[in-house]
Every structure is written in C-alpha cells, then in structure tokens.
Design an enzyme around this catalytic site. Structure first.
Site, PDB file in Angstrom:
ATOM      1  N   LYS A  11      -0.849  44.514  17.665  1.00  0.00           N
ATOM      2  CA  LYS A  11      -0.256  44.530  19.005  1.00  0.00           C
ATOM      3  C   LYS A  11      -0.828  45.667  19.859  1.00  0.00           C
ATOM      4  O   LYS A  11      -1.510  46.568  19.351  1.00  0.00           O
ATOM      5  CB  LYS A  11       1.264  44.633  18.857  1.00  0.00           C
ATOM      6  CG  LYS A  11       1.899  43.416  18.162  1.00  0.00           C
ATOM      7  CD  LYS A  11       3.409  43.589  18.054  1.00  0.00           C
ATOM      8  CE  LYS A  11       4.088  42.373  17.466  1.00  0.00           C
ATOM      9  NZ  LYS A  11       5.571  42.544  17.436  1.00  0.00           N
ATOM     10  N   TYR A  51       6.458  33.767  22.630  1.00  0.00           N
ATOM     11  CA  TYR A  51       7.759  34.292  22.210  1.00  0.00           C
ATOM     12  C   TYR A  51       8.929  33.515  22.835  1.00  0.00           C
ATOM     13  O   TYR A  51      10.030  34.062  22.946  1.00  0.00           O
ATOM     14  CB  TYR A  51       7.867  35.779  22.563  1.00  0.00           C
ATOM     15  CG  TYR A  51       7.084  36.686  21.624  1.00  0.00           C
ATOM     16  CD1 TYR A  51       7.480  36.857  20.297  1.00  0.00           C
ATOM     17  CD2 TYR A  51       5.952  37.372  22.051  1.00  0.00           C
ATOM     18  CE1 TYR A  51       6.780  37.682  19.425  1.00  0.00           C
ATOM     19  CE2 TYR A  51       5.242  38.211  21.190  1.00  0.00           C
ATOM     20  CZ  TYR A  51       5.669  38.362  19.880  1.00  0.00           C
ATOM     21  OH  TYR A  51       4.980  39.179  19.014  1.00  0.00           O
ATOM     22  N   PHE A  59      15.903  41.789  24.887  1.00  0.00           N
ATOM     23  CA  PHE A  59      14.631  42.527  24.842  1.00  0.00           C
ATOM     24  C   PHE A  59      13.448  41.700  25.354  1.00  0.00           C
ATOM     25  O   PHE A  59      12.314  42.184  25.352  1.00  0.00           O
ATOM     26  CB  PHE A  59      14.356  43.031  23.423  1.00  0.00           C
ATOM     27  CG  PHE A  59      14.286  41.950  22.354  1.00  0.00           C
ATOM     28  CD1 PHE A  59      13.130  41.204  22.172  1.00  0.00           C
ATOM     29  CD2 PHE A  59      15.384  41.689  21.543  1.00  0.00           C
ATOM     30  CE1 PHE A  59      13.061  40.215  21.194  1.00  0.00           C
ATOM     31  CE2 PHE A  59      15.320  40.696  20.554  1.00  0.00           C
ATOM     32  CZ  PHE A  59      14.156  39.959  20.387  1.00  0.00           C
ATOM     33  N   ARG A  87       4.281  39.010   5.374  1.00  0.00           N
ATOM     34  CA  ARG A  87       5.536  39.621   5.851  1.00  0.00           C
ATOM     35  C   ARG A  87       5.913  40.812   4.961  1.00  0.00           C
ATOM     36  O   ARG A  87       6.427  41.828   5.457  1.00  0.00           O
ATOM     37  CB  ARG A  87       6.676  38.594   5.875  1.00  0.00           C
ATOM     38  CG  ARG A  87       6.509  37.465   6.882  1.00  0.00           C
ATOM     39  CD  ARG A  87       6.681  37.862   8.329  1.00  0.00           C
ATOM     40  NE  ARG A  87       7.964  38.447   8.638  1.00  0.00           N
ATOM     41  CZ  ARG A  87       8.499  38.474   9.868  1.00  0.00           C
ATOM     42  NH1 ARG A  87       7.854  37.931  10.907  1.00  0.00           N
ATOM     43  NH2 ARG A  87       9.648  39.040  10.082  1.00  0.00           N
ATOM     44  N   THR A  93      11.048  44.383  10.705  1.00  0.00           N
ATOM     45  CA  THR A  93      10.816  44.465  12.149  1.00  0.00           C
ATOM     46  C   THR A  93      11.046  45.881  12.660  1.00  0.00           C
ATOM     47  O   THR A  93      10.273  46.392  13.472  1.00  0.00           O
ATOM     48  CB  THR A  93      11.767  43.490  12.875  1.00  0.00           C
ATOM     49  OG1 THR A  93      11.638  42.193  12.284  1.00  0.00           O
ATOM     50  CG2 THR A  93      11.455  43.422  14.360  1.00  0.00           C
ATOM     51  N   ARG A 104       4.095  48.474   9.137  1.00  0.00           N
ATOM     52  CA  ARG A 104       5.031  48.956  10.164  1.00  0.00           C
ATOM     53  C   ARG A 104       5.567  50.340   9.823  1.00  0.00           C
ATOM     54  O   ARG A 104       5.763  51.176  10.719  1.00  0.00           O
ATOM     55  CB  ARG A 104       6.153  47.931  10.365  1.00  0.00           C
ATOM     56  CG  ARG A 104       5.687  46.742  11.215  1.00  0.00           C
ATOM     57  CD  ARG A 104       6.661  45.613  11.211  1.00  0.00           C
ATOM     58  NE  ARG A 104       6.388  44.634  12.282  1.00  0.00           N
ATOM     59  CZ  ARG A 104       6.949  43.442  12.346  1.00  0.00           C
ATOM     60  NH1 ARG A 104       7.801  43.055  11.416  1.00  0.00           N
ATOM     61  NH2 ARG A 104       6.662  42.618  13.343  1.00  0.00           N
ATOM     62  N   ASN A 114       6.098  47.639  17.391  1.00  0.00           N
ATOM     63  CA  ASN A 114       6.026  47.673  15.930  1.00  0.00           C
ATOM     64  C   ASN A 114       4.681  47.247  15.358  1.00  0.00           C
ATOM     65  O   ASN A 114       4.589  46.778  14.234  1.00  0.00           O
ATOM     66  CB  ASN A 114       7.189  46.888  15.326  1.00  0.00           C
ATOM     67  CG  ASN A 114       7.217  45.455  15.791  1.00  0.00           C
ATOM     68  OD1 ASN A 114       6.301  45.009  16.471  1.00  0.00           O
ATOM     69  ND2 ASN A 114       8.244  44.727  15.407  1.00  0.00           N
ATOM     70  N   HIS A 117       2.218  41.669  14.295  1.00  0.00           N
ATOM     71  CA  HIS A 117       2.969  40.418  14.185  1.00  0.00           C
ATOM     72  C   HIS A 117       2.576  39.700  12.901  1.00  0.00           C
ATOM     73  O   HIS A 117       1.415  39.750  12.498  1.00  0.00           O
ATOM     74  CB  HIS A 117       2.644  39.496  15.371  1.00  0.00           C
ATOM     75  CG  HIS A 117       3.170  38.100  15.214  1.00  0.00           C
ATOM     76  ND1 HIS A 117       4.478  37.779  15.492  1.00  0.00           N
ATOM     77  CD2 HIS A 117       2.587  36.957  14.766  1.00  0.00           C
ATOM     78  CE1 HIS A 117       4.666  36.487  15.233  1.00  0.00           C
ATOM     79  NE2 HIS A 117       3.534  35.967  14.790  1.00  0.00           N
ATOM     80  N   GLU A 128       1.011  29.081  15.800  1.00  0.00           N
ATOM     81  CA  GLU A 128       0.529  30.338  16.398  1.00  0.00           C
ATOM     82  C   GLU A 128      -0.988  30.475  16.262  1.00  0.00           C
ATOM     83  O   GLU A 128      -1.656  30.957  17.179  1.00  0.00           O
ATOM     84  CB  GLU A 128       1.253  31.510  15.741  1.00  0.00           C
ATOM     85  CG  GLU A 128       2.734  31.522  16.090  1.00  0.00           C
ATOM     86  CD  GLU A 128       3.555  32.516  15.276  1.00  0.00           C
ATOM     87  OE1 GLU A 128       4.783  32.585  15.512  1.00  0.00           O
ATOM     88  OE2 GLU A 128       2.989  33.223  14.412  1.00  0.00           O
TER      89      GLU A 128
HETATM   90  N1  UDP Z   1      11.880  42.925  19.195  1.00  0.00           N
HETATM   91  C1  UDP Z   1      12.471  43.891  19.987  1.00  0.00           C
HETATM   92  N2  UDP Z   1      13.783  44.213  19.771  1.00  0.00           N
HETATM   93  C2  UDP Z   1      14.534  43.620  18.801  1.00  0.00           C
HETATM   94  C3  UDP Z   1      13.941  42.634  18.000  1.00  0.00           C
HETATM   95  C4  UDP Z   1      12.615  42.295  18.215  1.00  0.00           C
HETATM   96  O1  UDP Z   1      11.828  44.445  20.859  1.00  0.00           O
HETATM   97  O2  UDP Z   1      15.720  43.941  18.654  1.00  0.00           O
HETATM   98  C5  UDP Z   1      10.457  42.567  19.397  1.00  0.00           C
HETATM   99  C6  UDP Z   1       9.541  43.162  18.323  1.00  0.00           C
HETATM  100  O3  UDP Z   1       8.280  43.472  18.934  1.00  0.00           O
HETATM  101  C7  UDP Z   1       9.439  42.018  17.353  1.00  0.00           C
HETATM  102  C8  UDP Z   1       9.370  40.811  18.314  1.00  0.00           C
HETATM  103  O4  UDP Z   1      10.291  41.156  19.336  1.00  0.00           O
HETATM  104  O5  UDP Z   1       8.298  42.110  16.524  1.00  0.00           O
HETATM  105  C9  UDP Z   1       9.766  39.495  17.700  1.00  0.00           C
HETATM  106  O6  UDP Z   1      11.034  39.630  17.078  1.00  0.00           O
HETATM  107  P1  UDP Z   1      11.331  39.002  15.649  1.00  0.00           P
HETATM  108  O7  UDP Z   1      12.782  39.108  15.426  1.00  0.00           O
HETATM  109  O8  UDP Z   1      10.685  37.657  15.558  1.00  0.00           O
HETATM  110  O9  UDP Z   1      10.618  40.040  14.656  1.00  0.00           O
HETATM  111  P2  UDP Z   1       9.300  39.911  13.755  1.00  0.00           P
HETATM  112  O10 UDP Z   1       9.211  38.487  13.303  1.00  0.00           O
HETATM  113  O11 UDP Z   1       8.147  40.332  14.616  1.00  0.00           O
HETATM  114  O12 UDP Z   1       9.529  40.869  12.621  1.00  0.00           O
HETATM  115 MG    MG Z   2       9.329  36.716  14.314  1.00  0.00          MG
END
Ligand code: UDP
Ligand code: MG
Length: 139
Positions: A11, A51, A59, A87, A93, A104, A114, A117, A128
């Site tokens: 990112k 997204y 957010f 993952r 996250t 992360r 973070n 992705h 994706e």
């Molecule tokens: N995000 C955020 N605040 C939150 C949760 C997610 O800003 O409380 C952002 C963060 O960059 C995250 C992305 O939104 O990676 C997508 O969220 P997701 O829950 O899908 O998390 P991921 O799959 O990336 O772990």
């Molecule tokens: Mg996600």
C-alpha cells in the site's frame, strides 16, 4: 485463476517508506512465486470499486484517500494454500494485534495504514487479481 493464488498490494505507506524490497524479500522467502507484478496508482474510482464491500463503514472515505495518495505495488502470488498462508504472513488488520514477525507487525503504522493487502478468499483473489491484471501480464 487457480485456487493456489492470492492477490496483494503493497500500500502507499509501504511504498513511501521504502519498504518494497524488504516486503518482497519476505514474500519470496516465505515460498510465494510472483506471477504478476506492477507499480501503479489507484484512481478514486478504482479504490471505491476495489473496497466497495466497505462503502458503508465509517473509515471508507479515509481508506479511499489513503489508497489513492501514491503508488502501490500490485501482485498476484502463487503457493499451495496461498490465500490462508498469505493472510498468516501479513498478520492481523490492526498491527497492534499482529503476530511477531508478520509484515504488518514489522511495517504497519496503524489499523488504517497497514502496509499490505491480502485477499480473504479464493473467489476474492480471482476477482482482485483480474481487477489489476489480464492475459499476458500473468505468468
Ligand atoms: N481499515 C480501516 N479501519 C478499520 C478497518 C479497516 O482503516 O477499522 C482499512 C485497512 O486499511 C484495512 C482495509 O480497510 O486493511 C480493509 O479492511 P478489512 O477489514 O478488509 O481488513 P484486511 O482484510 O485488509 O485485513
Ligand atoms: Mg479484507
């Protein structure tokens, strides 16, 4: 796309901080083969589409701003059990909850910024990957 593939983005924060090399090294050392990769920048429409599942979340606006503010590295990765193993490699996250040694934990600043992705299912990995790559750009 075969189900032993996943999709990742390094990112904008990770690119800004000069962490492309270190993160790709960790990905390669963890047994993933890079089958497609590019430096690119998402438009607002790209980020809103990518997204879209989060569009009602508080957010969402910040997420679109963040993901469009500079270049990213987009890549398709191949490995047995790619989605789950990637993952695990990236960690939770929220970096405060991410396991030691995860990408992360090492490189993310916050739950928003973070660093990386990783697709959350085989179906989403295919969707994706196809969002960013096609045809002869996938090896
Ligand atoms: N995000 C955020 N605040 C939150 C949760 C997610 O800003 O409380 C952002 C963060 O960059 C995250 C992305 O939104 O990676 C997508 O969220 P997701 O829950 O899908 O998390 P991921 O799959 O990336 O772990
Ligand atoms: Mg996600």
């Amino acid at each position: 796309m075969a189900t032993n593939r996943t999709f990742t983005m390094l990112k904008p924060d990770a690119v800004e901080k000069g962490h492309i090399g270190a993160i790709l090294e960790k990905i390669s050392a963890s047994g993933f083969r890079i089958v497609a990769m590019k430096l690119t920048q998402m438009t607002r429409t790209d980020a809103e589409t990518f997204y879209a599942i989060h569009k009602e979340r508080p957010f969402f606006g910040d997420l679109v701003e963040y993901m469009t503010r500079g270049p990213i590295v987009a890549a398709i990765l191949e490995k047995d059990n790619a989605v789950e193993d990637f993952r695990t490699l990236i960690g939770a996250t929220n970096p405060e909850e991410a396991a030691e040694g995860t990408i992360r934990k090492l490189y993310a600043a916050s739950i928003g910024e973070n660093a990386v992705h990783g697709s959350d299912s085989d179906d989403n990995a295919a969707i994706e990957g196809a969002f960013h790559f096609s045809g002869r750009d996938i090896f």
